[in-house]
Scaffold this motif. Sequence first.
Motif, PDB file in Angstrom:
ATOM      1  N   HIS A  47      30.164   9.105  39.211  1.00  0.00           N
ATOM      2  CA  HIS A  47      30.217   7.771  38.608  1.00  0.00           C
ATOM      3  C   HIS A  47      31.668   7.490  38.244  1.00  0.00           C
ATOM      4  CE1 HIS A  47      30.308   5.000  35.144  1.00  0.00           C
ATOM      5  NE2 HIS A  47      29.388   4.368  35.843  1.00  0.00           N
ATOM      6  N   SER A  48      32.164   6.321  38.612  1.00  0.00           N
ATOM      7  CA  SER A  48      33.547   5.949  38.317  1.00  0.00           C
ATOM      8  C   SER A  48      33.601   4.480  37.916  1.00  0.00           C
ATOM      9  CB  SER A  48      34.439   6.141  39.549  1.00  0.00           C
ATOM     10  OG  SER A  48      34.408   7.477  39.989  1.00  0.00           O
ATOM     11  N   VAL A  49      34.587   4.154  37.090  1.00  0.00           N
ATOM     12  CA  VAL A  49      34.821   2.767  36.707  1.00  0.00           C
ATOM     13  C   VAL A  49      35.903   2.177  37.609  1.00  0.00           C
ATOM     14  CG1 VAL A  49      34.053   3.120  34.323  1.00  0.00           C
ATOM     15  CG2 VAL A  49      36.487   3.392  34.905  1.00  0.00           C
ATOM     16  N   LYS A  50      36.065   0.865  37.542  1.00  0.00           N
ATOM     17  CA  LYS A  50      37.020   0.143  38.385  1.00  0.00           C
ATOM     18  C   LYS A  50      38.415   0.767  38.293  1.00  0.00           C
ATOM     19  CE  LYS A  50      38.650  -4.556  39.366  1.00  0.00           C
ATOM     20  NZ  LYS A  50      38.311  -4.542  40.768  1.00  0.00           N
ATOM     21  N   ASP A  51      39.071   0.837  39.425  1.00  0.00           N
ATOM     22  CA  ASP A  51      40.441   1.329  39.585  1.00  0.00           C
ATOM     23  C   ASP A  51      40.581   2.838  39.451  1.00  0.00           C
ATOM     24  OD1 ASP A  51      41.402  -1.279  40.051  1.00  0.00           O
ATOM     25  OD2 ASP A  51      41.667  -1.627  37.901  1.00  0.00           O
ATOM     26  N   TYR A 102      25.691   2.423  44.153  1.00  0.00           N
ATOM     27  CA  TYR A 102      25.946   1.316  43.231  1.00  0.00           C
ATOM     28  C   TYR A 102      27.423   0.969  43.322  1.00  0.00           C
ATOM     29  CZ  TYR A 102      25.888  -1.647  39.125  1.00  0.00           C
ATOM     30  OH  TYR A 102      25.988  -2.731  38.294  1.00  0.00           O
ATOM     31  N   GLY A 103      27.751  -0.307  43.527  1.00  0.00           N
ATOM     32  CA  GLY A 103      29.132  -0.741  43.563  1.00  0.00           C
ATOM     33  C   GLY A 103      29.775  -0.597  44.925  1.00  0.00           C
ATOM     34  N   SER A 145      29.624   0.661  50.304  1.00  0.00           N
ATOM     35  CA  SER A 145      29.049  -0.041  49.154  1.00  0.00           C
ATOM     36  C   SER A 145      27.532   0.081  49.153  1.00  0.00           C
ATOM     37  CB  SER A 145      29.447  -1.521  49.175  1.00  0.00           C
ATOM     38  OG  SER A 145      28.747  -2.210  50.191  1.00  0.00           O
ATOM     39  N   THR A 189      37.677   3.174  43.402  1.00  0.00           N
ATOM     40  CA  THR A 189      36.567   2.323  42.971  1.00  0.00           C
ATOM     41  C   THR A 189      37.036   0.871  42.901  1.00  0.00           C
ATOM     42  OG1 THR A 189      35.679   4.145  41.676  1.00  0.00           O
ATOM     43  CG2 THR A 189      34.837   1.952  41.176  1.00  0.00           C
ATOM     44  N   SER A 215      34.670  -1.911  42.517  1.00  0.00           N
ATOM     45  CA  SER A 215      33.774  -2.686  41.658  1.00  0.00           C
ATOM     46  C   SER A 215      33.936  -2.236  40.201  1.00  0.00           C
ATOM     47  CB  SER A 215      32.330  -2.495  42.125  1.00  0.00           C
ATOM     48  OG  SER A 215      32.031  -1.122  42.259  1.00  0.00           O
ATOM     49  N   ASP A 216      33.279  -2.942  39.280  1.00  0.00           N
ATOM     50  CA  ASP A 216      33.378  -2.582  37.862  1.00  0.00           C
ATOM     51  C   ASP A 216      32.968  -1.136  37.623  1.00  0.00           C
ATOM     52  OD1 ASP A 216      34.386  -5.019  37.104  1.00  0.00           O
ATOM     53  OD2 ASP A 216      32.423  -5.854  36.588  1.00  0.00           O
ATOM     54  N   ARG A 217      32.002  -0.677  38.385  1.00  0.00           N
ATOM     55  CA  ARG A 217      31.630   0.733  38.388  1.00  0.00           C
ATOM     56  C   ARG A 217      31.029   1.051  39.741  1.00  0.00           C
ATOM     57  NH1 ARG A 217      26.333   2.601  37.154  1.00  0.00           N
ATOM     58  NH2 ARG A 217      24.849   0.916  36.828  1.00  0.00           N
TER      59      ARG A 217
END
Length: 183
Positions: free
Chosen positions: A54-58, A79-80, A105, A124, A126-128
């Motif tokens: 799981h990762s957040v944006k950037d 997801y994302g 994606s 990443t 997307s937002d996540r």
Amino acid sequence: MAIQVSPTSLPDVKLIDMQVFNDERGFLFESFNTRDFERLVDANVVFVQDNHSHSVKDVLRGLHYQIKHMQGKLVRVVYGEVFDVAVDIRQSSPTFGQWVGVYLSAVNRRQLWVPPGFAHGFLTLSDRAECLYKTTDYRYPNFERSILWNDPELWIKWPLQGRPIVSQKDADGQRLSKADLYV
């Protein structure tokens, strides 16, 4: 046929599209089928481990690989969206030091086969994002290595908008020319 395999600019790295069955209830697809994978991608592969990231944006993870216990990876996003990169680090390969990047994606449901002998990473977008990937060997922390994500010798065209978020391990990655590679 449940899957369609497309070549990338690196012949051993494959882009895999799954046959998706959609209707008003949602969708269904086989995310992995050993028989199809062996027939269309690589008959010598045995997967031993599944990972979930799981990762957040950037967030930029990589470029990771293991010495002595080389891992092949079958990567997909549930997801994302991510920009996924494979770099050929097999010193005897005619494509040594070359890279390929693809967008994976939850919407396109594509998968990327990154065979042993390649470094792997992703950004990443997307937002996540959540990535699932199967590996052909186990994780051995003492054999893990990282090539610098912005190595000027590789010149990877990451779709960045500013500086990425990287771990200390990845910030300390080696340039390909100085990396501890496979023997």
